[in-house]
Design an enzyme around this catalytic site. Structure first.
Site, PDB file in Angstrom:
ATOM      1  N   CYS A  84      18.777  41.641  74.121  1.00  0.00           N
ATOM      2  CA  CYS A  84      19.919  41.772  75.027  1.00  0.00           C
ATOM      3  C   CYS A  84      20.824  40.543  74.905  1.00  0.00           C
ATOM      4  O   CYS A  84      20.359  39.422  74.757  1.00  0.00           O
ATOM      5  CB  CYS A  84      19.405  41.929  76.456  1.00  0.00           C
ATOM      6  SG  CYS A  84      20.690  41.853  77.710  1.00  0.00           S
ATOM      7  N   CYS A  87      21.466  36.872  78.111  1.00  0.00           N
ATOM      8  CA  CYS A  87      20.961  35.510  78.252  1.00  0.00           C
ATOM      9  C   CYS A  87      20.798  34.871  76.875  1.00  0.00           C
ATOM     10  O   CYS A  87      20.457  35.549  75.912  1.00  0.00           O
ATOM     11  CB  CYS A  87      19.598  35.480  78.957  1.00  0.00           C
ATOM     12  SG  CYS A  87      19.627  36.018  80.669  1.00  0.00           S
ATOM     13  N   CYS A 165      15.911  43.056  84.522  1.00  0.00           N
ATOM     14  CA  CYS A 165      16.942  42.030  84.384  1.00  0.00           C
ATOM     15  C   CYS A 165      16.800  41.097  85.571  1.00  0.00           C
ATOM     16  O   CYS A 165      16.607  41.542  86.702  1.00  0.00           O
ATOM     17  CB  CYS A 165      18.340  42.640  84.343  1.00  0.00           C
ATOM     18  SG  CYS A 165      19.661  41.410  84.101  1.00  0.00           S
ATOM     19  N   GLU A 351      49.203  33.245  91.261  1.00  0.00           N
ATOM     20  CA  GLU A 351      48.261  34.062  90.484  1.00  0.00           C
ATOM     21  C   GLU A 351      49.013  35.267  89.920  1.00  0.00           C
ATOM     22  O   GLU A 351      49.863  35.855  90.602  1.00  0.00           O
ATOM     23  CB  GLU A 351      47.111  34.535  91.374  1.00  0.00           C
ATOM     24  CG  GLU A 351      46.170  35.533  90.753  1.00  0.00           C
ATOM     25  CD  GLU A 351      45.458  34.974  89.528  1.00  0.00           C
ATOM     26  OE1 GLU A 351      45.587  35.583  88.460  1.00  0.00           O
ATOM     27  OE2 GLU A 351      44.783  33.927  89.648  1.00  0.00           O
ATOM     28  N   ASP A 396      42.739  26.152  87.933  1.00  0.00           N
ATOM     29  CA  ASP A 396      41.492  26.820  87.536  1.00  0.00           C
ATOM     30  C   ASP A 396      41.876  27.993  86.642  1.00  0.00           C
ATOM     31  O   ASP A 396      41.795  29.155  87.041  1.00  0.00           O
ATOM     32  CB  ASP A 396      40.731  27.286  88.772  1.00  0.00           C
ATOM     33  CG  ASP A 396      39.346  27.823  88.436  1.00  0.00           C
ATOM     34  OD1 ASP A 396      38.974  27.802  87.241  1.00  0.00           O
ATOM     35  OD2 ASP A 396      38.642  28.276  89.356  1.00  0.00           O
ATOM     36  N   CYS A 423      36.082  26.783  83.015  1.00  0.00           N
ATOM     37  CA  CYS A 423      34.824  27.365  82.538  1.00  0.00           C
ATOM     38  C   CYS A 423      34.653  27.156  81.042  1.00  0.00           C
ATOM     39  O   CYS A 423      33.687  27.657  80.458  1.00  0.00           O
ATOM     40  CB  CYS A 423      34.761  28.856  82.881  1.00  0.00           C
ATOM     41  SG  CYS A 423      36.076  29.833  82.115  1.00  0.00           S
TER      42      CYS A 423
END
Length: 466
Positions: A84, A87, A165, A351, A396, A423
């Site tokens: 998968c 992860c 999961c 935004e 952000d 991120c």
């Protein structure tokens, strides 16, 4: 080391030992002056890889199998690990994950921004390392006539039919099992095939709140091509079943005609329940708690309690005194803007997504905050049309970072302080390199919202250089 001569070519299979990890989580080894990047793996593992690309000084490869484990490798919790794509690091101790994420931040700032000898704080850990996600996007697939539902197989568009999961809650898996059972027992329903562009079921999105006991299920499908709308009627029956047996509080049916594999519908219908979910963020620094409503297509960070740590840390770094005019660029549903408002004179949020701005305005009312205003539209255009000058700017942006024109417009207004949340340390470092013409980095604080993956949120404080 390798079982072949270093003059390898695309398509060759090599046996190598992984030396280190590159920013973003790719594994890396060096072979006679040639750097080989692998799609995954841990330092110390001996692996078999297949070369997919070769340039003058580097090559890229995919990991075929692990021949021997790394010395500090642990047993992954999930049986789907390695197959998968959800992860990457379940076989790595969490403390080691944080060490690598800190290194990724440091390497990006050094290599891309040219910022040497910066003090990088240790990452603030996620309160939970499993069962932490509040949203998961699952895809439908077909396996020998059976409809599967799960996450993408690593490196492919095929769907792993998930039986377990540990990223979202156990309740999520119960919903997944019920949906799988229902769609396979309903003859009118078929899975969409991106190759043939035929089929009906495309995506299943499950959102859960951590503190308000709400759950939203969204089914994204193609148009109904059956007589009598048999497929659409079956979806409504599924919604009723989920409401009765799984305590689903909102059920949404969205239609997607575009062929790109994105879990987003051009048309969205609330079949059952309310149009949004409301979550509560509780902060550890004494800030008042914050209630945030979000629609199906509104952006909300996927790790609720770690988000409270992220926002609380960003506000702490801003050192607001109550007199500042604050901008929040790429404000989403207003989380940072509304967190800052009690300690600011006024807050202006921007935004591009109208639905997010609708949620932001709703959230201002929910929290009885009046010193904020939000504008929907492209951030660059909003900045050009805004005549005020900020004292503090929060940014952000999406993973791609800020548009160069946006960076230039911020610098023209010369705010005293910028709090940059990202991120992606690499694109953040790129923007920091430009901002450093006027600003000095005074704090770097990673915050982990994504355990078991190579992703990391990072906050950088920049102060106007006198």
């Amino acid at each position: 080391m390798t079982t072949k001569d270093s003059q390898f070519a695309k398509g060759d299979t090599l046996t190598v030992t992984i030396d280190t990890l590159a920013t973003g989580g790719k594994a890396l080894t060096r072979l006679d002056g040639m750097v080989i990047f692998m799609d995954r793996g841990l330092p110390g593992q001996t692996v078999e890889v297949k070369i997919t690309k070769k340039k003058k000084r580097f090559a890229e490869a995919v990991l075929s199998k692990v021949i021997s484990d790394a010395p500090d490798q642990i047993t992954p919790r999930c049986g789907h690990f390695g197959t998968c794509g959800g992860c990457l690091w379940q076989n790595m101790e969490y403390s080691k994950q944080l060490e690598w994420k800190k290194r990724f931040v440091s390497d990006s700032l050094s290599r891309i921004a040219g910022a040497q000898d910066l003090e990088i704080n240790d990452p603030i850990p996620s309160p939970d390392t499993f069962y932490y996600r509040n949203k998961m996007e699952f895809a439908f697939g077909d396996k020998q006539g059976d409809i599967t539902v799960g996450l993408r197989r690593y490196g492919t568009h095929n769907v792993v039919d998930l039986q377990e999961c540990y990223l979202q809650t156990e309740h999520t898996m119960e919903i997944l099992d019920l949906v799988r059972e229902f769609v396979n027992s309903t003859p009118a329903l078929t899975a969409y095939d991106p190759n043939t562009r035929r089929g009906y079921l495309r995506f299943l999105v499950i959102r859960e709140t951590k503190h308000t006991n709400q759950c939203m299920v969204q089914i994204i499908t193609c148009k109904d091509t059956t007589n009598g709308d048999q497929q659409h009627r079956a979806i409504r029956q599924l919604g009723q079943l989920l409401q009765e047996r799984m305590n689903v509080t909102t059920f949404i049916h969205s239609l997607r005609t575009h062929t790109s594999q994105v879990a987003y519908g051009e048309k969205t219908y609330v079949v059952l329940g309310q149009k949004s979910l409301t979550e509560v963020l509780s902060f550890e620094n004494g800030m008042p708690s914050l209630s945030l409503a979000s629609h199906a297509d509104g952006f909300f960070q996927v790790n609720t309690d770690a988000t409270a740590r992220l926002y609380g840390t960003a506000i702490d770094l801003a050192e607001l005194s109550g007199t500042e005019k604050v901008w929040d660029l790429y404000c989403g549903v207003g989380g940072i803007a509304l967190s800052a408002a009690p300690n600011a004179s006024e807050v202006f949020g921007m935004e591009i997504t109208p639905q997010a701005i609708a949620s932001a305005n709703e959230n201002a009312k929910i929290n009885n905050i009046e010193n904020v205003r939000f504008v929907s539209g492209d951030v660059r255009s909003a900045l050009e049309n805004e005549s005020s000058k900020p004292d503090v700017v929060f940014v952000d942006p999406p993973r791609s970072g800020m548009n160069q024109e946006v960076v230039d417009l911020i610098m023209e207004r010369t705010p005293q302080r910028i709090i940059y949340v990202s991120c992606d340390p690499a694109t953040q470092a790129r923007d920091i390199a430009t901002l450093s013409a006027l600003y000095t980095v005074t704090a770097v604080q990673p915050v982990d919202l994504f355990p078991q993956t190579a992703h990391i949120e990072n906050i950088i404080r920049l102060d106007l250089t006198n």
